[in-house]
Design an enzyme around this catalytic site. Structure first.
Site, PDB file in Angstrom:
ATOM      1  N   CYS A   1      36.825  31.802  37.057  1.00 20.04           N
ATOM      2  CA  CYS A   1      35.456  31.931  36.561  1.00 20.04           C
ATOM      3  C   CYS A   1      35.270  30.978  35.374  1.00 20.04           C
ATOM      4  CB  CYS A   1      35.198  33.378  36.137  1.00 20.04           C
ATOM      5  SG  CYS A   1      36.075  33.848  34.617  1.00 20.04           S
TER       6      CYS A   1
ATOM      7  N   HIS B   1      41.372  39.181  32.630  1.00 18.03           N
ATOM      8  CA  HIS B   1      41.531  38.504  33.917  1.00 18.03           C
ATOM      9  C   HIS B   1      42.979  38.029  34.029  1.00 18.03           C
ATOM     10  CE1 HIS B   1      37.048  37.319  34.633  1.00 18.03           C
ATOM     11  NE2 HIS B   1      37.161  38.540  34.145  1.00 18.03           N
TER      12      HIS B   1
ATOM     13  N   CYS C   1      37.676  31.777  32.382  1.00 14.19           N
ATOM     14  CA  CYS C   1      39.066  31.410  32.630  1.00 14.19           C
ATOM     15  C   CYS C   1      39.246  29.898  32.716  1.00 14.19           C
ATOM     16  CB  CYS C   1      39.574  32.090  33.892  1.00 14.19           C
ATOM     17  SG  CYS C   1      39.681  33.886  33.704  1.00 14.19           S
TER      18      CYS C   1
ATOM     19  N   GLU D   1      44.278  35.244  34.849  1.00 12.51           N
ATOM     20  CA  GLU D   1      44.534  33.930  34.247  1.00 12.51           C
ATOM     21  C   GLU D   1      44.733  34.034  32.742  1.00 12.51           C
ATOM     22  OE1 GLU D   1      41.272  33.128  37.432  1.00 12.51           O
ATOM     23  OE2 GLU D   1      41.947  34.791  36.185  1.00 12.51           O
TER      24      GLU D   1
END
Length: 143
Positions: A76, A46, A79, A48
């Site tokens: 999410c 991801h 993260c 992040e």
């Protein structure tokens, strides 16, 4: 946030879900990236997490105190947990995520008082632009 939107556009161009993230400290960009799950065959790639990893390598440590993360979609749970663990000071996000947001929408991991660190959160920055980018991407995928 505009730089995060540019990163998200790069992701969309690659067929990745268009989410971009930028980590800043003292007015300087430490790291910028976008989702790369398909490209790297990695469920944890991801935006992040990628910028957290890059910044840690750049700074030579895992504690990212004094940093602000700008991201186009509310993080999410994975993260959000990483942001807490990395000691990021502030989170600024664009669009809320009603299906998995963990910064106040569905969960609030980043401000959970039971954890040893909490972030300052600023939601809704360039929200419409961020949401539009995601809607456009998924609309085109359904065609």
């Amino acid at each position: 946030m505009k730089l995060a939107l540019q990163e998200a556009a790069k992701a969309a161009h690659l067929g990745e879900v268009p989410i971009g993230a930028v980590l800043v400290k003292d007015g300087s960009v430490l790291a910028a990236d976008h989702n790369r799950r398909e490209q790297l065959s990695d469920a944890t790639a991801h935006a992040e997490l990628l910028v957290i990893r890059k910044a840690g390598q750049l700074l030579g440590g895992w504690r990212l105190t004094g940093t602000t993360l700008y991201v186009t979609l509310e993080p999410c749970p994975m993260c959000a947990g990483a942001l807490v663990q990395a000691r990021v000071e502030r989170l600024v996000f664009g669009a809320a995520d009603p299906k998995g947001g963990a910064a106040g929408t569905l969960y609030d991991i980043v401000r959970d008082e039971r954890l040893n660190h909490r972030l300052q959160v600023t939601p809704g920055v360039l929200e419409e632009e961020c949401a539009l980018q995601l809607r456009h991407f998924f609309r085109n995928r359904r065609l």
